[in-house]
Design a protein around this motif. Sequence first.
Motif, mmCIF file in Angstrom:
data_model
loop_
_atom_site.group_PDB
_atom_site.id
_atom_site.type_symbol
_atom_site.label_atom_id
_atom_site.label_comp_id
_atom_site.label_asym_id
_atom_site.label_seq_id
_atom_site.Cartn_x
_atom_site.Cartn_y
_atom_site.Cartn_z
ATOM 1 N N PHE A 166 12.220 -0.737 5.281
ATOM 2 C CA PHE A 166 11.675 -0.443 6.319
ATOM 3 C C PHE A 166 11.349 1.098 6.827
ATOM 4 C CE2 PHE A 166 10.685 -0.144 10.748
ATOM 5 C CZ PHE A 166 9.616 -0.871 11.073
ATOM 6 N N SER A 167 10.300 1.813 6.912
ATOM 7 C CA SER A 167 9.849 3.186 7.044
ATOM 8 C C SER A 167 9.451 3.269 8.305
ATOM 9 C CB SER A 167 9.461 3.728 5.794
ATOM 10 O OG SER A 167 7.939 2.987 5.883
ATOM 11 N N GLY A 168 9.223 2.452 9.201
ATOM 12 C CA GLY A 168 8.289 2.510 10.259
ATOM 13 C C GLY A 168 9.099 2.923 11.557
ATOM 14 N N LEU A 205 0.923 -1.188 0.098
ATOM 15 C CA LEU A 205 -0.017 -0.087 0.113
ATOM 16 C C LEU A 205 0.814 1.309 -0.045
ATOM 17 C CD1 LEU A 205 -2.601 -0.893 2.790
ATOM 18 C CD2 LEU A 205 -2.744 -1.413 0.287
ATOM 19 N N ASP A 206 0.455 2.312 -0.857
ATOM 20 C CA ASP A 206 1.240 3.550 -0.891
ATOM 21 C C ASP A 206 0.115 4.565 -0.788
ATOM 22 O OD1 ASP A 206 2.495 5.925 -1.901
ATOM 23 O OD2 ASP A 206 4.174 4.716 -2.641
ATOM 24 N N HIS A 252 5.607 -3.089 -0.025
ATOM 25 C CA HIS A 252 5.883 -1.885 -0.087
ATOM 26 C C HIS A 252 5.093 -1.386 0.773
ATOM 27 C CE1 HIS A 252 6.498 2.201 -2.256
ATOM 28 N NE2 HIS A 252 5.279 2.324 -1.846
ATOM 29 N N ASP A 253 5.588 -0.378 1.608
ATOM 30 C CA ASP A 253 4.607 0.205 2.826
ATOM 31 C C ASP A 253 5.017 1.833 2.966
ATOM 32 O OD1 ASP A 253 3.211 1.122 4.962
ATOM 33 O OD2 ASP A 253 4.586 0.034 6.352
ATOM 34 N N ARG A 254 4.198 2.824 2.362
ATOM 35 C CA ARG A 254 4.468 4.063 2.529
ATOM 36 C C ARG A 254 3.415 4.785 3.026
ATOM 37 N NH1 ARG A 254 7.523 8.016 -1.884
ATOM 38 N NH2 ARG A 254 8.354 9.491 -0.422
ATOM 39 N N GLN A 255 3.490 5.317 4.256
ATOM 40 C CA GLN A 255 2.293 6.065 5.009
ATOM 41 C C GLN A 255 1.152 5.282 5.217
ATOM 42 O OE1 GLN A 255 2.111 10.216 3.763
ATOM 43 N NE2 GLN A 255 4.153 10.605 3.914
ATOM 44 N N ALA A 256 1.393 3.871 5.172
ATOM 45 C CA ALA A 256 0.037 2.807 5.230
ATOM 46 C C ALA A 256 0.219 1.907 6.430
ATOM 47 C CB ALA A 256 -0.193 2.548 3.909
ATOM 48 N N HIS A 257 1.052 2.146 7.394
ATOM 49 C CA HIS A 257 1.513 1.224 8.231
ATOM 50 C C HIS A 257 0.234 0.471 9.093
ATOM 51 C CE1 HIS A 257 5.330 3.145 7.857
ATOM 52 N NE2 HIS A 257 5.210 4.113 8.550
ATOM 53 N N GLU A 258 -0.862 1.106 9.208
ATOM 54 C CA GLU A 258 -1.763 0.218 10.048
ATOM 55 C C GLU A 258 -2.613 -0.653 9.001
ATOM 56 O OE1 GLU A 258 -4.295 3.130 12.011
ATOM 57 O OE2 GLU A 258 -2.763 3.950 13.566
ATOM 58 N N ILE A 269 5.724 -4.824 16.497
ATOM 59 C CA ILE A 269 4.804 -5.669 15.817
ATOM 60 C C ILE A 269 5.332 -6.678 14.819
ATOM 61 C CG2 ILE A 269 2.772 -5.503 13.775
ATOM 62 C CD1 ILE A 269 1.999 -2.875 15.116
ATOM 63 N N LEU A 270 6.280 -6.459 13.963
ATOM 64 C CA LEU A 270 7.152 -7.315 13.222
ATOM 65 C C LEU A 270 7.869 -8.260 13.915
ATOM 66 C CD1 LEU A 270 6.349 -4.917 10.918
ATOM 67 C CD2 LEU A 270 8.848 -5.291 10.062
ATOM 68 N N ASN A 271 8.372 -8.005 15.209
ATOM 69 C CA ASN A 271 8.986 -8.962 15.935
ATOM 70 C C ASN A 271 8.105 -9.901 16.468
ATOM 71 O OD1 ASN A 271 11.581 -8.088 15.864
ATOM 72 N ND2 ASN A 271 11.086 -6.651 17.583
ATOM 73 N N GLN A 272 6.651 -9.504 16.847
ATOM 74 C CA GLN A 272 5.593 -10.147 17.322
ATOM 75 C C GLN A 272 5.280 -11.334 16.474
ATOM 76 O OE1 GLN A 272 2.235 -7.833 18.495
ATOM 77 N NE2 GLN A 272 1.034 -9.724 18.968
ATOM 78 N N HIS A 273 5.322 -10.848 15.053
ATOM 79 C CA HIS A 273 4.741 -11.738 13.991
ATOM 80 C C HIS A 273 5.768 -12.466 13.302
ATOM 81 C CE1 HIS A 273 0.321 -10.598 14.946
ATOM 82 N NE2 HIS A 273 0.762 -9.193 14.843
ATOM 83 N N GLY A 274 6.935 -12.216 13.619
ATOM 84 C CA GLY A 274 7.972 -12.688 12.804
ATOM 85 C C GLY A 274 8.065 -12.571 11.555
ATOM 86 N N TRP A 275 7.955 -11.219 11.167
ATOM 87 C CA TRP A 275 8.087 -10.352 10.027
ATOM 88 C C TRP A 275 9.449 -9.732 9.800
ATOM 89 C CZ3 TRP A 275 2.671 -7.696 10.411
ATOM 90 C CH2 TRP A 275 1.654 -8.626 10.242
#
Length: 320
Positions: free
Chosen positions: A218-220, A156-157, A191-197, A227-233
């Motif tokens: 990674f832009s967060g 998402l962008d 691809h994650d740009r200003q769409a983290h949630e 959150i990434l750690n929690q889900h193994g991403w």
Amino acid sequence: MATEKHQQDPPPEQYLPTATGSRGGAGPARSTIDEYTGRKRKLIYPPAPEPAPVPVVDNHAHLDFRDGLVQVTPTQAMDAAGAVNVVGAIQVATDLNSAKYTIDAIEQEPRLRGALAIHPNDTVPLYEAGELDAAIDTIKRLAEHPQIVSIGETGLDYYRTEGQANWEIQQYAFKRHIDLAVELGLALQIHDRQAHEDVVATLLSMDQLPEYVVFHSFSGDAELAKILNQHGWYASFSGVVTFKNNHTSRAAAQQMHEHLLLVETDSPFLTPHPHRGRPNAPYLVPHTLYQLAETRGQTVEDLGTVIFENTERVYGKFRQ
């Protein structure tokens, strides 16, 4: 940070041979104006960094994009990378033209692997033309190539594409790509740009995810890293983490579990400090590795070894 291998810029021909790309022609090109600073860019490739003490793989590159003064072939790019112990790279497609380039590139250059998808910003015009589903179907067919290791970049962008209706199109395409990665047993590059949630919400809404989910460039912040750690991403860090004022990115890098770290250039974009704004290519990825090690208080050898193991876990072997 590492010292430069060369004290002065190399002659243009060292990194900018006069040949065209694998498919010929000029191809897409990076703008001569830096999108972050608005300044005119210097179009000569930077000197090579100090070679990495352990093997490194560039997790995300766009070799089809022309930068600098001339086009560079995949083999020329990887020869320059190999000189600083960058032993492989993932060539990433964003549309059907770059998908075909990617297939050509991985067939001619054994140090490359491929990733295929329709970039979120391209999904809206394809949808409006009634061609989105057919384009994703073509990606699926091409992704059956044995050297394609990931579906991406997809996601998402909300920066370049505005409006809820357009975001819903992106979300639809994102879900189709996720299902495709699951079906083919491939990693997913996001691809994650200003769409983290919404990226996280979309991932958590799926019945099944691929085994390996990677947030490219990674832009967060540190909270997203948790959150990434929690889900193994996985978080793949680009040259953005080297930018002097990007304390948020470095805080996130400190937060990430080391077994979920990857490195990339996103070349020709996001050239790392101290060469920000100049052309980027896989041979510059050691700068990002050095920065991550410094930020985390680890040696380059120790962190680099873990990152290389992570890379081969997600994408398969780069060295036999």
